[in-house]
Scaffold this active site. Structure first.
Site, PDB file in Angstrom:
ATOM      1  N   ASN A  22      35.475  65.208  81.291  1.00  0.00           N
ATOM      2  CA  ASN A  22      36.375  64.864  80.191  1.00  0.00           C
ATOM      3  C   ASN A  22      37.069  63.556  80.578  1.00  0.00           C
ATOM      4  O   ASN A  22      37.984  63.559  81.390  1.00  0.00           O
ATOM      5  CB  ASN A  22      37.395  65.998  79.994  1.00  0.00           C
ATOM      6  N   LYS A  31      38.900  61.710  78.794  1.00  0.00           N
ATOM      7  CA  LYS A  31      40.186  61.513  78.095  1.00  0.00           C
ATOM      8  C   LYS A  31      40.283  60.065  77.576  1.00  0.00           C
ATOM      9  O   LYS A  31      39.259  59.508  77.163  1.00  0.00           O
ATOM     10  CB  LYS A  31      41.359  61.891  79.014  1.00  0.00           C
ATOM     11  N   HIS A  68      42.090  71.179  73.377  1.00  0.00           N
ATOM     12  CA  HIS A  68      42.543  70.864  74.738  1.00  0.00           C
ATOM     13  C   HIS A  68      44.070  70.999  74.774  1.00  0.00           C
ATOM     14  O   HIS A  68      44.752  70.695  73.789  1.00  0.00           O
ATOM     15  CB  HIS A  68      42.107  69.450  75.121  1.00  0.00           C
ATOM     16  N   GLU A 115      46.271  69.218  75.920  1.00  0.00           N
ATOM     17  CA  GLU A 115      46.995  67.985  75.592  1.00  0.00           C
ATOM     18  C   GLU A 115      47.100  67.809  74.076  1.00  0.00           C
ATOM     19  O   GLU A 115      48.084  67.267  73.577  1.00  0.00           O
ATOM     20  CB  GLU A 115      46.303  66.786  76.267  1.00  0.00           C
ATOM     21  N   GLU A 160      41.491  76.694  80.902  1.00  0.00           N
ATOM     22  CA  GLU A 160      42.200  75.590  81.554  1.00  0.00           C
ATOM     23  C   GLU A 160      43.698  75.903  81.587  1.00  0.00           C
ATOM     24  O   GLU A 160      44.417  75.585  80.628  1.00  0.00           O
ATOM     25  CB  GLU A 160      41.975  74.291  80.785  1.00  0.00           C
ATOM     26  N   GLY A 183      45.497  68.330  86.026  1.00  0.00           N
ATOM     27  CA  GLY A 183      46.026  67.105  86.605  1.00  0.00           C
ATOM     28  C   GLY A 183      47.121  67.325  87.632  1.00  0.00           C
ATOM     29  O   GLY A 183      47.817  66.382  88.020  1.00  0.00           O
ATOM     30  N   SER A 229      42.174  70.657  87.796  1.00  0.00           N
ATOM     31  CA  SER A 229      42.198  70.200  89.192  1.00  0.00           C
ATOM     32  C   SER A 229      40.946  70.582  89.986  1.00  0.00           C
ATOM     33  O   SER A 229      41.034  70.944  91.159  1.00  0.00           O
ATOM     34  CB  SER A 229      43.467  70.674  89.902  1.00  0.00           C
TER      35      SER A 229
HETATM   36  P1  PGA Z   1      41.875  67.598  85.597  1.00  0.00           P
HETATM   37  O1  PGA Z   1      41.728  67.736  83.992  1.00  0.00           O
HETATM   38  O2  PGA Z   1      40.482  67.866  86.149  1.00  0.00           O
HETATM   39  O3  PGA Z   1      42.321  66.193  85.804  1.00  0.00           O
HETATM   40  O4  PGA Z   1      42.834  68.619  86.033  1.00  0.00           O
HETATM   41  C1  PGA Z   1      40.948  68.741  83.404  1.00  0.00           C
HETATM   42  C2  PGA Z   1      41.059  68.673  81.913  1.00  0.00           C
HETATM   43  O5  PGA Z   1      42.137  68.339  81.401  1.00  0.00           O
HETATM   44  O6  PGA Z   1      40.096  68.948  81.177  1.00  0.00           O
END
Ligand code: PGA
Length: 252
Positions: A6, A8, A98, A100, A174, A180, A214
């Site tokens: 991903n 982003k 997601h 976010e 997730e 993150g 992560s």
């Molecule tokens: P990350 O993000 O691997 O940076 O934790 C995963 C995601 O948001 O899909």
């Protein structure tokens, strides 16, 4: 394993070109050959066409996903991107819901279910994210919140199957606190969530479940070894093509 990077809002056309050049140069095809792994890149809408053309031109075995689609099918919705639009430019699936998007753009469980239905009807693979926040977890509400997120998606998936639509639904667990943050969920946490999701809903065709949050070079192999886990959704670590390739090698 279904291995989804991903990206982003981190890529540019130039950076995508350089990323794919590394994959081509280091032989993504031979690294994947015989492993059964499928690789997906989820890019922002504006780069989907370029990405899909470049992946084809370089003969890379990768699928292209969008990171979101509109909950409307067409019409006067300025700025929206429909499921037909993403299909038109080479995407075969989309990340949906997601955290976010839920958090910064106020997407509801119902919006996510509507988008899932539109994807299924259009022949686009939905990859639906769900996950509890740190506060939900501390309050002991993890499974309650996850059930609320997954229930409307399960309903839409069952209806689609009844209508003869036979497209796999992917779910990505997730946890918001793991995204993150450098803190991944434990294998026991993921196992508990997977069995709740698989057992508590009347799936006619059980969804494939991915984990995200992560994932990095140190934990990728142990997470991927989890029984019944179908894949990984990775953000920051896989912005780097070398770490992406090293992760694939750790899995094969
Ligand atoms: P990350 O993000 O691997 O940076 O934790 C995963 C995601 O948001 O899909």
């Amino acid at each position: 394993m279904f291995l989804v990077a991903n990206w982003k809002m981190n890529m540019t056309r130039d950076r995508i070109g350089r990323y794919l050049a590394v994959l081509e140069g280091k032989g993504l095809s031979s690294i994947l050959s015989g492993t059964g792994h499928e690789v997906v890149f989820a890019a922002t809408h504006v780069y989907l066409e370029y990405l899909s053309e470049e992946v084809n031109r370089r003969g890379l075995p990768a699928k292209i996903f969008a990171q979101d689609v509109s909950s409307r099918i067409e019409g006067a919705f300025t700025g929206e991107v429909s499921v037909r639009n993403i299909l038109d430019v080479g995407a075969v699936g989309s990340i949906l819901g997601h955290s976010e998007r839920r958090r910064y753009f106020r997407e509801t469980d119902e919006d996510v279910a509507t988008k899932t239905g539109l994807c299924l009807q259009a022949g686009v693979i939905p990859l639906v994210c769900f996950g509890e926040s740190g506060e939900d977890r501390e309050a002991g509400n993890t499974l309650k919140v996850l059930r609320e997120q997954v229930a409307p998606v399960a309903e839409v998936a069952a209806k689609a199957l009844k209508d003869g639509i036979d497209i796999p639904v992917y779910l990505a667990y997730e946890p918001v606190w793991a995204i993150g943050s450098g803190k991944n969920a434990s294998c026991a946490d993921i196992r508990e969530v997977m069995s709740a999701v698989l057992e508590e809903f009347p799936w006619t065709a059980p969804p494939k479940i991915l984990y995200g949050g992560s994932v990095n070079l140190d934990n990728v192999a142990s997470l991927a070894a989890l029984k019944n886990l179908s894949g990984l959704l990775v953000g920051s670590a896989w912005l780097d093509p070398e770490i992406f390739l090293n992760s694939l090698m750790a899995l094969s």
